[in-house]
Design a protein around this motif. Structure first.
Motif, PDB file in Angstrom:
ATOM      1  N   UNK A  75       6.175  -4.796  -1.737  1.00 50.23           N
ATOM      2  CA  UNK A  75       4.753  -4.593  -2.025  1.00 50.23           C
ATOM      3  C   UNK A  75       4.377  -5.199  -3.377  1.00 50.23           C
ATOM      4  N   UNK A  76       5.331  -5.260  -4.295  1.00 60.86           N
ATOM      5  CA  UNK A  76       5.027  -5.851  -5.596  1.00 60.86           C
ATOM      6  C   UNK A  76       4.745  -7.349  -5.481  1.00 60.86           C
ATOM      7  N   UNK A  77       5.266  -8.003  -4.435  1.00 54.56           N
ATOM      8  CA  UNK A  77       4.903  -9.406  -4.206  1.00 54.56           C
ATOM      9  C   UNK A  77       3.394  -9.531  -4.009  1.00 54.56           C
ATOM     10  N   UNK A  78       2.860  -8.615  -3.238  1.00 48.22           N
ATOM     11  CA  UNK A  78       1.422  -8.629  -2.950  1.00 48.22           C
ATOM     12  C   UNK A  78       0.631  -8.311  -4.210  1.00 48.22           C
ATOM     13  N   UNK A  79       1.105  -7.340  -4.981  1.00 46.79           N
ATOM     14  CA  UNK A  79       0.423  -7.011  -6.242  1.00 46.79           C
ATOM     15  C   UNK A  79       0.375  -8.220  -7.172  1.00 46.79           C
ATOM     16  N   UNK A  80       1.481  -8.951  -7.261  1.00 44.39           N
ATOM     17  CA  UNK A  80       1.522 -10.056  -8.221  1.00 44.39           C
ATOM     18  C   UNK A  80       0.707 -11.259  -7.742  1.00 44.39           C
ATOM     19  N   UNK A  81       0.727 -11.522  -6.452  1.00 47.51           N
ATOM     20  CA  UNK A  81      -0.142 -12.581  -5.925  1.00 47.51           C
ATOM     21  C   UNK A  81      -1.605 -12.227  -6.172  1.00 47.51           C
ATOM     22  N   UNK A  82      -1.924 -10.944  -6.074  1.00 52.62           N
ATOM     23  CA  UNK A  82      -3.299 -10.498  -6.300  1.00 52.62           C
ATOM     24  C   UNK A  82      -3.651 -10.274  -7.752  1.00 52.62           C
ATOM     25  N   UNK A  83      -2.709 -10.505  -8.675  1.00 54.93           N
ATOM     26  CA  UNK A  83      -2.897 -10.275 -10.112  1.00 54.93           C
ATOM     27  C   UNK A  83      -3.342  -8.842 -10.403  1.00 54.93           C
ATOM     28  N   UNK A 218       7.296   7.708   2.519  1.00 53.88           N
ATOM     29  CA  UNK A 218       8.316   7.155   3.408  1.00 53.88           C
ATOM     30  C   UNK A 218       7.905   5.734   3.784  1.00 53.88           C
ATOM     31  N   UNK A 219       8.058   4.832   2.800  1.00 55.86           N
ATOM     32  CA  UNK A 219       7.771   3.421   3.013  1.00 55.86           C
ATOM     33  C   UNK A 219       8.996   2.590   2.715  1.00 55.86           C
ATOM     34  N   UNK A 220       8.773   1.364   2.237  1.00 52.63           N
ATOM     35  CA  UNK A 220       9.874   0.472   1.940  1.00 52.63           C
ATOM     36  C   UNK A 220      10.827   1.045   0.903  1.00 52.63           C
ATOM     37  N   UNK A 279       7.780   7.534  -4.899  1.00 53.31           N
ATOM     38  CA  UNK A 279       7.759   6.100  -4.598  1.00 53.31           C
ATOM     39  C   UNK A 279       6.356   5.569  -4.374  1.00 53.31           C
ATOM     40  N   UNK A 280       5.362   6.434  -4.436  1.00 51.24           N
ATOM     41  CA  UNK A 280       3.995   6.063  -4.064  1.00 51.24           C
ATOM     42  C   UNK A 280       3.267   5.438  -5.256  1.00 51.24           C
ATOM     43  N   UNK A 281       2.543   4.363  -4.975  1.00 55.41           N
ATOM     44  CA  UNK A 281       1.788   3.685  -6.037  1.00 55.41           C
ATOM     45  C   UNK A 281       0.348   4.169  -6.135  1.00 55.41           C
ATOM     46  N   UNK A 282      -0.042   5.104  -5.279  1.00 50.92           N
ATOM     47  CA  UNK A 282      -1.395   5.649  -5.331  1.00 50.92           C
ATOM     48  C   UNK A 282      -1.520   6.658  -6.473  1.00 50.92           C
ATOM     49  N   UNK A 283      -2.751   7.020  -6.779  1.00 51.29           N
ATOM     50  CA  UNK A 283      -3.039   7.965  -7.865  1.00 51.29           C
ATOM     51  C   UNK A 283      -2.880   9.381  -7.331  1.00 51.29           C
ATOM     52  N   UNK A 284      -1.685   9.938  -7.444  1.00 53.38           N
ATOM     53  CA  UNK A 284      -1.423  11.291  -6.968  1.00 53.38           C
ATOM     54  C   UNK A 284      -1.632  12.304  -8.086  1.00 53.38           C
ATOM     55  N   UNK A 285      -1.801  13.557  -7.699  1.00 52.73           N
ATOM     56  CA  UNK A 285      -1.898  14.654  -8.657  1.00 52.73           C
ATOM     57  C   UNK A 285      -0.474  15.029  -9.067  1.00 52.73           C
ATOM     58  N   UNK A 286       0.040  14.377 -10.101  1.00 54.61           N
ATOM     59  CA  UNK A 286       1.421  14.614 -10.506  1.00 54.61           C
ATOM     60  C   UNK A 286       1.651  16.043 -10.976  1.00 54.61           C
ATOM     61  N   UNK A 287       0.619  16.685 -11.491  1.00 52.23           N
ATOM     62  CA  UNK A 287       0.771  18.071 -11.928  1.00 52.23           C
ATOM     63  C   UNK A 287       1.134  18.968 -10.751  1.00 52.23           C
ATOM     64  N   UNK A 365       1.484  -4.846   5.543  1.00 51.19           N
ATOM     65  CA  UNK A 365       1.976  -3.979   4.469  1.00 51.19           C
ATOM     66  C   UNK A 365       0.813  -3.185   3.873  1.00 51.19           C
ATOM     67  N   UNK A 366      -0.291  -3.854   3.626  1.00 53.21           N
ATOM     68  CA  UNK A 366      -1.458  -3.183   3.052  1.00 53.21           C
ATOM     69  C   UNK A 366      -2.009  -2.110   3.993  1.00 53.21           C
ATOM     70  N   UNK A 367      -1.802  -2.306   5.288  1.00 52.25           N
ATOM     71  CA  UNK A 367      -2.260  -1.336   6.280  1.00 52.25           C
ATOM     72  C   UNK A 367      -1.185  -0.305   6.609  1.00 52.25           C
ATOM     73  N   UNK A 368      -0.069  -0.321   5.863  1.00 51.97           N
ATOM     74  CA  UNK A 368       1.069   0.579   6.107  1.00 51.97           C
ATOM     75  C   UNK A 368       1.596   0.442   7.525  1.00 51.97           C
ATOM     76  N   UNK A 369       1.579  -0.779   8.027  1.00 51.00           N
ATOM     77  CA  UNK A 369       2.006  -1.058   9.397  1.00 51.00           C
ATOM     78  C   UNK A 369       3.344  -1.789   9.385  1.00 51.00           C
TER      79      UNK A 369
END
Length: 381
Positions: A75-83, A218-220, A279-287, A365-369
């Motif tokens: 997924x970081x490949x996609x992040x870096x291509x997208x800057x 439960x992803x890559x 492992x999630x890159x989303x903004x979770x409630x870590x508290x 990947x972006x669609x979690x498919x």
């Protein structure tokens, strides 16, 4: 035999016919020793990847030439291509989950011989002199030039680095890893990022018998965490947004599977875990996740959200809990991880694709498919 599920048209990594074909199609060498190599690159930020030709440097004294057989899509490949994480260097050839075979060696190479099975992960150089490098923590290099990333970086020669979506790669012999014979190359490729990203924190924070470990997502990355934590002897719980992947989570090694969309998960599991790896890159409630830890428990962040995260200090103070981070692993630990996975029959769950499907794979990947890692068959490049 590796413990994996593969969707593919051809999974053999030992065919001599395929090996000869890959070598023949790899590229051409100039009179200076540099070589042109087929690759897939993003010509500009957020642009679809296109087939192109890149130049690999001439073999230096301690360089090896690798015929790339497989390259994972992270997924970081996609992040870096997208800057998404900052300015990139274009054209960009992504790929830092690389498995292949040594095709040629420089005159001073002592670690490798032609035909050896090798992998290359997220970095291809470091200062080699700082305390971290000397301790085998090259991923945390504090010297100059720092860790040189496999792509979207700048090498010692001042030229951009190009990654594994290519037919061949030139790398210093010290920055390649040995892939054990027990691992097929296709399912081994994602171990060079996804595998070590989870193995390192699970090892550092002592996942093992008597410990309760939760893997968030439960992803890559997450599916490797479940496999490795189970193999280390921990009691493993998968924490995922829904129950959609419950069957997979238990099949991959989870003892328990809970949905984080259910508020009861956070009340019923409060104070349960010694270690949580997010492992999630989303903004979770870590508290909220810190509330699931036992006294002295640790929440380790390995996903990289685009935006800063915030934590309620009381969630840390109550129970002497720790919030930590971890980023891939150094060369010795990455080799240890490969050997561990070989010994325990652990490979990534992959879908093998041809190179002309890279852009489709990015969308999926972006669609979690994907379950759970796309891997490019480099012979199709």
């Amino acid at each position: 035999m590796t413990n994996t599920t593969t969707t593919t048209v051809a999974t053999s990594t030992t065919s001599t016919t395929a090996a000869a074909g890959a070598t023949a199609a790899a590229g051409t060498t100039s009179t200076t020793g540099a070589r042109t190599v087929a690759a897939y690159a993003a010509p500009a930020p957020k642009a679809p990847l296109e087939k192109t030709v890149i130049t690999r440097r001439a073999l230096g004294e301690h360089d090896i030439l690798i015929d790339v057989r497989y390259a994972g899509i992270c997924h970081s490949d996609i992040h870096q291509v997208g800057e998404d994480w900052g300015d990139g260097i274009f054209p960009m050839v992504p790929g830092h989950e690389i498995a292949g075979v040594v095709a040629e060696t420089g005159p001073g190479v002592t670690r490798w011989a032609v035909g050896d099975r090798v992998g290359v992960g997220c970095f291809v150089d470091s200062c080699r002199e700082c305390d971290n490098c000397r301790a085998g923590l090259q991923n945390y290099c504090t010297g100059t030039p720092g860790a040189v990333f496999t792509y979207n970086g700048v090498g010692r020669d001042g030229e951009p680095t190009y990654g594994g979506y290519s037919a061949q790669l030139v790398v210093d012999e010290g920055y390649a890893l040995r892939i054990p014979d027990e691992l097929e190359l296709d399912v081994a490729a994602p171990l060079l990022c996804a595998g070590i990203t989870l193995y390192s924190p699970l090892t550092h924070w002592g996942a093992g018998p008597g410990k309760k470990v939760a893997i968030v997502g439960l992803g890559g990355l997450g599916h490797m965490g479940v496999k490795i934590a189970r193999a280390k002897g921990a009691e493993v719980t998968v924490l995922s947004q829904s129950l959609r992947k419950r069957e997979d989570g238990l099949r991959l090694g989870g003892h328990h599977y809970r949905a984080t969309s259910d508020p009861a998960t956070f009340t019923e599991l409060a104070g349960t875990f010694d270690l949580i790896v997010n492992t999630v890159s989303a903004d979770l409630d870590l508290s909220a996740y810190l509330g699931l830890l036992k006294t002295d428990g640790t929440l380790v962040q390995v996903g990289a959200p685009e935006k800063p995260v915030s934590v309620n200090a009381h969630a840390l103070l109550t129970g002497r809990k720790s919030l930590a981070g971890s980023m891939i692993g150094g060369l010795p630990e990455t080799q240890e991880m490969l050997d561990f996975c070989a010994a325990h029959g652990i490979g990534a769950e992959i879908e093998l694709i041809s190179a002309d499907r890279i852009n489709e794979a990015y969308e999926r990947v972006l669609a979690s498919d994907v379950r759970y890692r796309f891997v490019i068959d480099a012979s199709t490049i």
